[in-house]
Design a protein around this motif. Structure first.
Motif, PDB file in Angstrom:
ATOM      1  N   THR A 104     -22.592  -1.775  -2.449  1.00  0.00           N
ATOM      2  CA  THR A 104     -21.011  -1.801  -2.422  1.00  0.00           C
ATOM      3  C   THR A 104     -20.412  -0.995  -3.251  1.00  0.00           C
ATOM      4  O   THR A 104     -19.372  -0.181  -2.899  1.00  0.00           O
ATOM      5  CB  THR A 104     -20.740  -3.278  -3.058  1.00  0.00           C
ATOM      6  OG1 THR A 104     -21.239  -4.157  -2.314  1.00  0.00           O
ATOM      7  CG2 THR A 104     -19.291  -3.346  -3.170  1.00  0.00           C
ATOM      8  N   LEU A 105     -20.982  -0.405  -4.424  1.00  0.00           N
ATOM      9  CA  LEU A 105     -20.075   0.420  -5.442  1.00  0.00           C
ATOM     10  C   LEU A 105     -20.218   1.874  -4.678  1.00  0.00           C
ATOM     11  O   LEU A 105     -19.354   2.781  -4.760  1.00  0.00           O
ATOM     12  CB  LEU A 105     -20.816   0.483  -6.871  1.00  0.00           C
ATOM     13  CG  LEU A 105     -20.505  -0.799  -7.505  1.00  0.00           C
ATOM     14  CD1 LEU A 105     -21.483  -0.877  -8.563  1.00  0.00           C
ATOM     15  CD2 LEU A 105     -18.831  -0.911  -8.161  1.00  0.00           C
ATOM     16  N   ALA A 106     -21.666   2.194  -4.329  1.00  0.00           N
ATOM     17  CA  ALA A 106     -21.949   3.729  -3.781  1.00  0.00           C
ATOM     18  C   ALA A 106     -20.811   4.023  -2.621  1.00  0.00           C
ATOM     19  O   ALA A 106     -20.441   4.755  -2.201  1.00  0.00           O
ATOM     20  CB  ALA A 106     -23.186   3.899  -3.371  1.00  0.00           C
TER      21      ALA A 106
ATOM     22  N   THR B  66     -21.016  -8.936 -12.092  1.00  0.00           N
ATOM     23  CA  THR B  66     -21.967  -8.951 -10.706  1.00  0.00           C
ATOM     24  C   THR B  66     -21.210  -9.579  -9.832  1.00  0.00           C
ATOM     25  O   THR B  66     -20.223 -10.257  -9.830  1.00  0.00           O
ATOM     26  CB  THR B  66     -23.120  -9.638 -11.010  1.00  0.00           C
ATOM     27  OG1 THR B  66     -22.863 -11.100 -11.373  1.00  0.00           O
ATOM     28  CG2 THR B  66     -24.025  -9.112 -12.067  1.00  0.00           C
ATOM     29  N   GLY B  67     -21.763  -9.826  -8.591  1.00  0.00           N
ATOM     30  CA  GLY B  67     -21.670 -10.541  -7.284  1.00  0.00           C
ATOM     31  C   GLY B  67     -20.187 -10.136  -6.719  1.00  0.00           C
ATOM     32  O   GLY B  67     -19.648  -9.250  -6.664  1.00  0.00           O
ATOM     33  N   MET B  68     -19.567 -11.354  -6.616  1.00  0.00           N
ATOM     34  CA  MET B  68     -18.052 -11.189  -6.078  1.00  0.00           C
ATOM     35  C   MET B  68     -17.205 -10.583  -6.894  1.00  0.00           C
ATOM     36  O   MET B  68     -16.357  -9.800  -6.551  1.00  0.00           O
ATOM     37  CB  MET B  68     -17.339 -12.673  -5.765  1.00  0.00           C
ATOM     38  CG  MET B  68     -18.587 -13.241  -4.683  1.00  0.00           C
ATOM     39  SD  MET B  68     -17.430 -15.176  -4.421  1.00  0.00           S
ATOM     40  CE  MET B  68     -15.952 -14.740  -3.924  1.00  0.00           C
ATOM     41  N   SER B  69     -17.416 -10.788  -8.430  1.00  0.00           N
ATOM     42  CA  SER B  69     -16.355  -9.671  -9.088  1.00  0.00           C
ATOM     43  C   SER B  69     -16.793  -8.884  -9.142  1.00  0.00           C
ATOM     44  O   SER B  69     -15.524  -7.711  -9.227  1.00  0.00           O
ATOM     45  CB  SER B  69     -16.611 -10.324 -10.512  1.00  0.00           C
ATOM     46  OG  SER B  69     -16.444 -11.925 -10.970  1.00  0.00           O
TER      47      SER B  69
ATOM     48  N   PHE C  19     -13.815  -5.800  -7.628  1.00  0.00           N
ATOM     49  CA  PHE C  19     -13.188  -4.538  -8.602  1.00  0.00           C
ATOM     50  C   PHE C  19     -13.479  -3.589  -7.723  1.00  0.00           C
ATOM     51  O   PHE C  19     -12.485  -2.645  -7.620  1.00  0.00           O
ATOM     52  CB  PHE C  19     -14.106  -4.345  -9.858  1.00  0.00           C
ATOM     53  CG  PHE C  19     -13.943  -3.330 -10.783  1.00  0.00           C
ATOM     54  CD1 PHE C  19     -12.814  -3.101 -11.365  1.00  0.00           C
ATOM     55  CD2 PHE C  19     -14.783  -2.295 -10.608  1.00  0.00           C
ATOM     56  CE1 PHE C  19     -12.315  -1.999 -12.028  1.00  0.00           C
ATOM     57  CE2 PHE C  19     -14.703  -1.047 -11.333  1.00  0.00           C
ATOM     58  CZ  PHE C  19     -13.267  -1.079 -12.205  1.00  0.00           C
ATOM     59  N   ALA C  20     -14.762  -3.234  -6.699  1.00  0.00           N
ATOM     60  CA  ALA C  20     -14.765  -1.944  -6.016  1.00  0.00           C
ATOM     61  C   ALA C  20     -13.658  -1.966  -5.110  1.00  0.00           C
ATOM     62  O   ALA C  20     -13.054  -1.192  -4.709  1.00  0.00           O
ATOM     63  CB  ALA C  20     -16.257  -1.972  -5.312  1.00  0.00           C
ATOM     64  N   THR C  21     -13.237  -3.060  -4.525  1.00  0.00           N
ATOM     65  CA  THR C  21     -12.483  -3.186  -3.222  1.00  0.00           C
ATOM     66  C   THR C  21     -11.077  -3.027  -3.713  1.00  0.00           C
ATOM     67  O   THR C  21     -10.209  -2.363  -3.046  1.00  0.00           O
ATOM     68  CB  THR C  21     -12.596  -4.620  -2.515  1.00  0.00           C
ATOM     69  OG1 THR C  21     -13.861  -4.806  -2.192  1.00  0.00           O
ATOM     70  CG2 THR C  21     -11.669  -4.615  -1.581  1.00  0.00           C
ATOM     71  N   ASP C  22     -10.812  -3.539  -4.831  1.00  0.00           N
ATOM     72  CA  ASP C  22      -9.163  -3.168  -5.334  1.00  0.00           C
ATOM     73  C   ASP C  22      -9.133  -1.797  -5.702  1.00  0.00           C
ATOM     74  O   ASP C  22      -8.027  -1.194  -5.248  1.00  0.00           O
ATOM     75  CB  ASP C  22      -9.264  -3.665  -6.683  1.00  0.00           C
ATOM     76  CG  ASP C  22      -8.743  -5.418  -6.615  1.00  0.00           C
ATOM     77  OD1 ASP C  22      -8.854  -5.889  -5.365  1.00  0.00           O
ATOM     78  OD2 ASP C  22      -8.972  -6.049  -7.563  1.00  0.00           O
TER      79      ASP C  22
ATOM     80  N   VAL D 215     -11.701  -7.425 -15.607  1.00  0.00           N
ATOM     81  CA  VAL D 215     -11.456  -6.397 -14.419  1.00  0.00           C
ATOM     82  C   VAL D 215      -9.842  -6.710 -14.115  1.00  0.00           C
ATOM     83  O   VAL D 215      -9.559  -5.977 -12.975  1.00  0.00           O
ATOM     84  CB  VAL D 215     -12.321  -6.639 -13.460  1.00  0.00           C
ATOM     85  CG1 VAL D 215     -13.704  -6.058 -14.013  1.00  0.00           C
ATOM     86  CG2 VAL D 215     -12.453  -8.022 -12.835  1.00  0.00           C
ATOM     87  N   ASP D 216      -8.951  -7.477 -14.760  1.00  0.00           N
ATOM     88  CA  ASP D 216      -7.627  -7.752 -14.267  1.00  0.00           C
ATOM     89  C   ASP D 216      -6.545  -7.041 -14.548  1.00  0.00           C
ATOM     90  O   ASP D 216      -5.405  -7.568 -14.733  1.00  0.00           O
ATOM     91  CB  ASP D 216      -7.330  -9.451 -14.373  1.00  0.00           C
ATOM     92  CG  ASP D 216      -7.627  -9.566 -16.143  1.00  0.00           C
ATOM     93  OD1 ASP D 216      -8.037  -8.842 -16.697  1.00  0.00           O
ATOM     94  OD2 ASP D 216      -7.002 -10.932 -16.144  1.00  0.00           O
ATOM     95  N   PHE D 217      -6.935  -5.752 -14.846  1.00  0.00           N
ATOM     96  CA  PHE D 217      -5.726  -4.986 -15.680  1.00  0.00           C
ATOM     97  C   PHE D 217      -5.006  -4.240 -14.402  1.00  0.00           C
ATOM     98  O   PHE D 217      -5.761  -4.073 -13.457  1.00  0.00           O
ATOM     99  CB  PHE D 217      -6.484  -4.002 -16.381  1.00  0.00           C
ATOM    100  CG  PHE D 217      -7.394  -4.332 -17.450  1.00  0.00           C
ATOM    101  CD1 PHE D 217      -6.898  -4.796 -18.725  1.00  0.00           C
ATOM    102  CD2 PHE D 217      -8.569  -4.329 -17.314  1.00  0.00           C
ATOM    103  CE1 PHE D 217      -7.546  -5.365 -19.889  1.00  0.00           C
ATOM    104  CE2 PHE D 217      -9.407  -4.633 -18.534  1.00  0.00           C
ATOM    105  CZ  PHE D 217      -9.020  -5.216 -19.455  1.00  0.00           C
ATOM    106  N   SER D 218      -3.660  -4.080 -14.556  1.00  0.00           N
ATOM    107  CA  SER D 218      -3.049  -3.261 -13.693  1.00  0.00           C
ATOM    108  C   SER D 218      -3.460  -2.110 -13.339  1.00  0.00           C
ATOM    109  O   SER D 218      -4.121  -1.246 -14.327  1.00  0.00           O
ATOM    110  CB  SER D 218      -1.511  -3.555 -13.844  1.00  0.00           C
ATOM    111  OG  SER D 218      -1.177  -2.979 -15.134  1.00  0.00           O
TER     112      SER D 218
END
Length: 447
Positions: free
Chosen positions: A275-277, A126-129, A133-136, A95-98
């Protein structure tokens, strides 16, 4: 020990433990044998391992530590990550793509390289990852698109042809299931990615190409999800979110995140679903009423799943208000499936989660005639939901009849997700229902 486990066509690693066994060529008996060598007093019954993998039974701490030692996993990792989170299950989902054109192309290539070969039927992100991703995505600023000078010039005609194919691909998935369509979607996505990398095009065409990649990635992800390939779905969806962001299309990105939220809900990760919704709802920007309605609906589901009834009802009200504002001439093509029938079907899902089958039944009655005969996959979802409601209302025989109706439709439009839904309702039926006849029909789906 046995040799490497060879998978049959269409077979899926249903649990992290099934992946570990296949990597090492272990049968169930091999697995309990290597653990027994370290534990000493463990009964070497293969049924134990089968239950760990298929029934969700959690091995005791000594058994886990023995298996971890065999796999080279430290005791600290076992203590830090509850079962089965510590099992080594291959490469993670990147998930570390610009969040720009370059990152979009890299994410697309990564998905195209990995997703079709990824047979893991469990989620990896899952979890923190997942939260990160959603927060970014929620906080990232849109990057400026630029024209590209590469190979041959790409103009509107090519883009229009691919755009015109999207409704057909969506219809094929609904009528024949994700299993048959995912290869076609992967090929279309590969073609668009190749054009993004190797052609010349203007800034305006770049935007449309990235939007196409996002929509195709969304469809490919859902086809994989429908087939039970959860890791592959996440790979496509991560790339699709990056493509939507590169195109500056927050609404498409939100739509993909709501699909990821649905996946979390299906596999029981209710906090991840919320979190995602929430990110999808808050980050979509200015959208049409229909899009606002479906995003609020998915957030209502997520709140209902974690027992937050007041918030679930609040967002159901928002969804109803937004849907009541009518369709918009500006609705994008990818939201047109969310018609009045689907709206009521979605409300029924939320009411079931809220423990109100009578209200769910009222909305299902309104959704009854919404499904065209070709929408087999979606109609099975309606039938299983209706069966769930009827069983909760004490009409078990009617529920069994509805499940019977779903079997031939799944045979025509294979969907591992629908099989799971149907089996879940079947397990709720009382013992005195006509379950033996139903089980005989279900055996054609489950093998």
């Amino acid at each position: 020990m046995s040799g490497p486990v060879s998978m049959q066509p269409g077979e899926v690693f249903v649990h992290p433990l099934s992946y570990v066994r296949a990597e090492r060529g272990w049968t169930y008996q091999d697995l309990v044998t290597v653990i027994a060598r370290r534990v000493g007093n463990m009964a070497r019954r293969r049924e134990k391992a089968w239950r760990w993998e298929h029934w969700g039974v959690v091995p005791d701490r000594d058994t886990q530590l023995a298996l971890a030692a065999e796999l080279g996993v430290s005791p600290e990792t076992v203590h830090a990550r509850p079962w089965p989170g510590w099992l080594p299950v291959g490469d993670p989902i990147r998930v570390d793509f610009s969040w720009d054109q370059t990152g979009s192309r890299l994410a697309l290539n990564h998905a195209l390289e990995k997703a079709m070969m990824d047979r893991r039927g469990f989620v990896r992100l899952t979890g923190m990852s997942l939260t990160a991703f959603a927060t970014d995505w929620l906080n990232v600023e849109p990057a400026r698109l630029t024209s590209v000078l590469g190979g041959g010039q790409i103009g509107e005609e090519f883009v229009e042809q691919i755009e015109a194919s999207l409704p057909r691909l969506h219809t094929l998935q609904g009528s024949h299931g994700g299993q048959y369509v995912r290869k076609l979607l992967d090929a279309e996505l590969g073609m668009v990615t190749g054009v993004l990398e190797k052609s010349s095009y203007s800034e305006a065409i770049a935007r449309r190409l990235h939007t196409l990649a996002a929509e195709l990635g969304q469809l490919a992800g859902f086809a994989s999800f429908d087939t039970g390939l959860h890791s592959a779905a996440q790979r496509y969806w991560v790339a699709a979110v990056h493509s939507a962001q590169a195109a500056g299309d927050r609404a498409v990105g939100a739509d993909i995140l709501k699909s990821m939220a649905l996946q979390c809900r299906d596999v029981g990760d209710f906090p991840g679903s919320l979190t995602l919704a929430r990110a999808a709802y808050e980050g979509a920007g200015k959208v049409t009423p229909r899009i606002a309605s479906v995003l609020a609906m998915r957030l209502a589901w997520a709140h209902a799943s974690v027992g937050e009834k007041a918030e679930a009802h609040r967002f159901l009200g928002i969804a109803d208000t937004q849907f009541g504002r009518g369709t918009s001439a500006n609705d994008p093509r990818w939201i047109r499936w969310f018609d009045e029938g689907e709206f009521h079907n979605h409300v029924a899902t939320c009411q079931l989660d809220l423990g109100d089958p009578r209200r769910a039944e009222l909305h299902l009655d309104k959704a009854r005639n919404a499904y065209a005969p070709t929408r087999r996959r979606d109609y099975v979802g309606y039938l299983t939901k209706h069966a769930h409601v009827q069983n909760d209302l004490g009409n078990a025989d009617h529920a069994a009849d509805l499940l019977h109706q779903g079997v031939p439709l799944i045979e025509q439009a294979p969907s591992k997700r629908n099989v799971g839904k149907l089996l879940a309702v079947r397990d709720r039926l009382p013992d005195d229902t006509r379950r033996s006849d139903l089980d005989q029909r279900l055996s054609t789906l489950t093998g």
